[in-house]
Design an enzyme around this catalytic site. Sequence first.
Site, PDB file in Angstrom:
ATOM      1  N   THR A   1      -4.727   5.964 -21.414  1.00  0.00           N
ATOM      2  CA  THR A   1      -4.541   4.644 -20.839  1.00  0.00           C
ATOM      3  C   THR A   1      -3.163   4.159 -21.299  1.00  0.00           C
ATOM      4  O   THR A   1      -2.548   4.752 -22.191  1.00  0.00           O
ATOM      5  CB  THR A   1      -5.626   3.651 -21.312  1.00  0.00           C
ATOM      6  OG1 THR A   1      -5.682   3.691 -22.732  1.00  0.00           O
ATOM      7  CG2 THR A   1      -6.971   3.989 -20.721  1.00  0.00           C
TER       8      THR A   1
ATOM      9  N   TYR B   1       0.851  -1.206   0.000  1.00  0.00           N
ATOM     10  CA  TYR B   1       0.000   0.000   0.000  1.00  0.00           C
ATOM     11  C   TYR B   1       0.878   1.244   0.000  1.00  0.00           C
ATOM     12  O   TYR B   1       1.871   1.296   0.721  1.00  0.00           O
ATOM     13  CB  TYR B   1      -0.895   0.019   1.243  1.00  0.00           C
ATOM     14  CG  TYR B   1      -2.332  -0.315   0.931  1.00  0.00           C
ATOM     15  CD1 TYR B   1      -3.010   0.380  -0.068  1.00  0.00           C
ATOM     16  CD2 TYR B   1      -3.006  -1.302   1.636  1.00  0.00           C
ATOM     17  CE1 TYR B   1      -4.332   0.082  -0.351  1.00  0.00           C
ATOM     18  CE2 TYR B   1      -4.334  -1.602   1.346  1.00  0.00           C
ATOM     19  CZ  TYR B   1      -4.990  -0.905   0.352  1.00  0.00           C
ATOM     20  OH  TYR B   1      -6.289  -1.196   0.058  1.00  0.00           O
TER      21      TYR B   1
ATOM     22  N   ARG C   1      -2.823  -2.677 -18.069  1.00  0.00           N
ATOM     23  CA  ARG C   1      -4.060  -1.912 -17.963  1.00  0.00           C
ATOM     24  C   ARG C   1      -3.887  -0.860 -16.873  1.00  0.00           C
ATOM     25  O   ARG C   1      -3.800  -1.198 -15.689  1.00  0.00           O
ATOM     26  CB  ARG C   1      -5.231  -2.839 -17.623  1.00  0.00           C
ATOM     27  CG  ARG C   1      -5.412  -3.947 -18.625  1.00  0.00           C
ATOM     28  CD  ARG C   1      -6.748  -4.600 -18.484  1.00  0.00           C
ATOM     29  NE  ARG C   1      -7.743  -3.807 -19.155  1.00  0.00           N
ATOM     30  CZ  ARG C   1      -8.020  -3.894 -20.458  1.00  0.00           C
ATOM     31  NH1 ARG C   1      -7.374  -4.745 -21.215  1.00  0.00           N
ATOM     32  NH2 ARG C   1      -8.936  -3.147 -20.990  1.00  0.00           N
TER      33      ARG C   1
ATOM     34  N   GLU D   1      -0.485   4.932  -0.345  1.00  0.00           N
ATOM     35  CA  GLU D   1      -1.222   6.184  -0.512  1.00  0.00           C
ATOM     36  C   GLU D   1      -0.291   7.389  -0.430  1.00  0.00           C
ATOM     37  O   GLU D   1       0.576   7.444   0.459  1.00  0.00           O
ATOM     38  CB  GLU D   1      -2.297   6.333   0.565  1.00  0.00           C
ATOM     39  CG  GLU D   1      -3.624   5.709   0.191  1.00  0.00           C
ATOM     40  CD  GLU D   1      -3.755   4.292   0.707  1.00  0.00           C
ATOM     41  OE1 GLU D   1      -2.695   3.655   0.901  1.00  0.00           O
ATOM     42  OE2 GLU D   1      -4.894   3.840   0.910  1.00  0.00           O
TER      43      GLU D   1
ATOM     44  N   LYS E   1      -3.205   0.312 -24.678  1.00  0.00           N
ATOM     45  CA  LYS E   1      -3.689   0.183 -26.069  1.00  0.00           C
ATOM     46  C   LYS E   1      -2.474   0.175 -27.000  1.00  0.00           C
ATOM     47  O   LYS E   1      -1.666  -0.752 -26.901  1.00  0.00           O
ATOM     48  CB  LYS E   1      -4.695   1.291 -26.362  1.00  0.00           C
ATOM     49  CG  LYS E   1      -5.941   1.204 -25.444  1.00  0.00           C
ATOM     50  CD  LYS E   1      -7.008   2.205 -25.798  1.00  0.00           C
ATOM     51  CE  LYS E   1      -8.283   2.000 -25.003  1.00  0.00           C
ATOM     52  NZ  LYS E   1      -8.312   2.791 -23.748  1.00  0.00           N
TER      53      LYS E   1
ATOM     54  N   ASP F   1      -7.269  13.427 -24.980  1.00  0.00           N
ATOM     55  CA  ASP F   1      -7.391  12.035 -24.544  1.00  0.00           C
ATOM     56  C   ASP F   1      -6.772  11.179 -25.645  1.00  0.00           C
ATOM     57  O   ASP F   1      -7.405  10.902 -26.671  1.00  0.00           O
ATOM     58  CB  ASP F   1      -8.864  11.685 -24.321  1.00  0.00           C
ATOM     59  CG  ASP F   1      -9.031  10.286 -23.741  1.00  0.00           C
ATOM     60  OD1 ASP F   1      -8.103   9.465 -23.900  1.00  0.00           O
ATOM     61  OD2 ASP F   1     -10.082  10.012 -23.131  1.00  0.00           O
TER      62      ASP F   1
HETATM   63  N1  DSN Z   1     -12.996   0.382 -24.139  1.00  0.00           N
HETATM   64  C1  DSN Z   1     -12.189   1.364 -24.813  1.00  0.00           C
HETATM   65  C2  DSN Z   1     -12.181   1.152 -26.285  1.00  0.00           C
HETATM   66  O1  DSN Z   1     -12.397   0.030 -26.707  1.00  0.00           O
HETATM   67  O2  DSN Z   1     -11.954   2.080 -27.025  1.00  0.00           O
HETATM   68  C3  DSN Z   1     -12.580   2.741 -24.457  1.00  0.00           C
HETATM   69  O3  DSN Z   1     -12.654   2.900 -23.087  1.00  0.00           O
END
Ligand code: DSN
Length: 430
Positions: free
Chosen positions: A233, A61, A242, A63, A236, A207
């Site tokens: 994120t 942990y 993730r 924080e 991707k 984004d």
């Molecule tokens: N789930 C993501 C996507 O497939 O683009 C977006 O949050």
Amino acid sequence: MTTPAHPSVPHPALAAADPELAALVGAEERLQSTTLRMIASENYVSAAVLEATGTVLQNKYSEGYSGKRYYEGQQNIDLVENLAADRAKRLFGVEHANVQPYSGSPANLAVYLAFAEPGDTVLGMSLPMGGHLTHGWGVSATGKWFKGVSYGVRRDTGCTDLDEVRDIARKERPKIIFCGGTAVPRTIDFAAFAEIAREVDAVLVADIAHIAGLVAGGAHPSPAPYADVISTTTHKTLRGPRGAMLMARATRAKALDKAVFPGLQGGPHNHTTAAIAVALHEAAQPAFRDYAHAVVANAKALADALLARGYDLVSGGTDNHLILLDLTSRDVPGKTAAKALDRAGIVVNYNTVPYDPRKPFDPSGMRIGTPSLTSRGLTPDHMPTVADWIDRGIRAAHAADEETLTTIRSEVADLMAAYPAPGLPVGGEG
Ligand code: DSN
């Protein structure tokens, strides 16, 4: 204490302790190994990233932030978090990086907490036009607690009309403007969005969740010189675990950090932070630039091959890693096509297309991406074959021809066997 299983078993401790769960993991490994994964937001992480997510950092942990924690024993965790943040700053050319957001939605929520009050107006791309739930869409907390207004794409071009965005911004005076989305096949003009945001005194959030890897690898322009905040994120095109990151100029750092913790989250997921650090290290290597450009080259080659087979693509093609196929003229709903392709070993998602006459749960389109297949080493030379499979699969869906789908599935598996997936046991021997 259970006896460890044979070391040739991919997950010996798991197999010994919980064979039922281990069997499911093995099945997923085989699925990811033998299919052509074309969901635009997915990828394969490297074995190194995978290992980092499974480390004892999981046990801790933490924080707070490096040097200012609410728990002791942070000698190593502080260094891990510093490493991840420093690598993010270097890779994206930003002054500040917060690597703690659990994923993209909490990261975006932190932006609201940092720079807006409930009831304020936010402007983002409409979800059915390619935006994201958290950009102020009605069913999301961001659309319930804030006044979401949206822009879309033009019916004739399939592209965002920046004059329209400016007009809406002037009229609505949003506190925050989001650019980027989940089904945007064209280059985002960050400079133009920044000019609009400046004019109306809004915080511009880029984004880049979908395109972060392309930005890092120089295959898409960077928002760093223009955006007040960059949200992404890490799993991707960036090919990390993730998780998510918020990046910004130093002047925005304090507000963002406070919003992430203690505003929204508790302890950061340190094993994820470690894996983000590894992914950022990998993304800083010359080979990753090649990867990012190859993702785009594959998407363009696939778009050309689909166009040559008479398919309609939103905006007429792609500049990045994804293609939005409009199946209206084929008389096959996107969901029917996507489910048929799944049976053929080609994994995509059904998706709305702009001005879709059908409902979001049964829309007219399919989203197709090249990040995963590029990670396996497929090249533009393979894309006519991939387009043929998609074409045959869609025709088979229309004709309810299961035999053809089964044939495609075995052809797909044959090709995939020659291109082992990063991070998976060779041949998917789960
Ligand atoms: N789930 C993501 C996507 O497939 O683009 C977006 O949050």
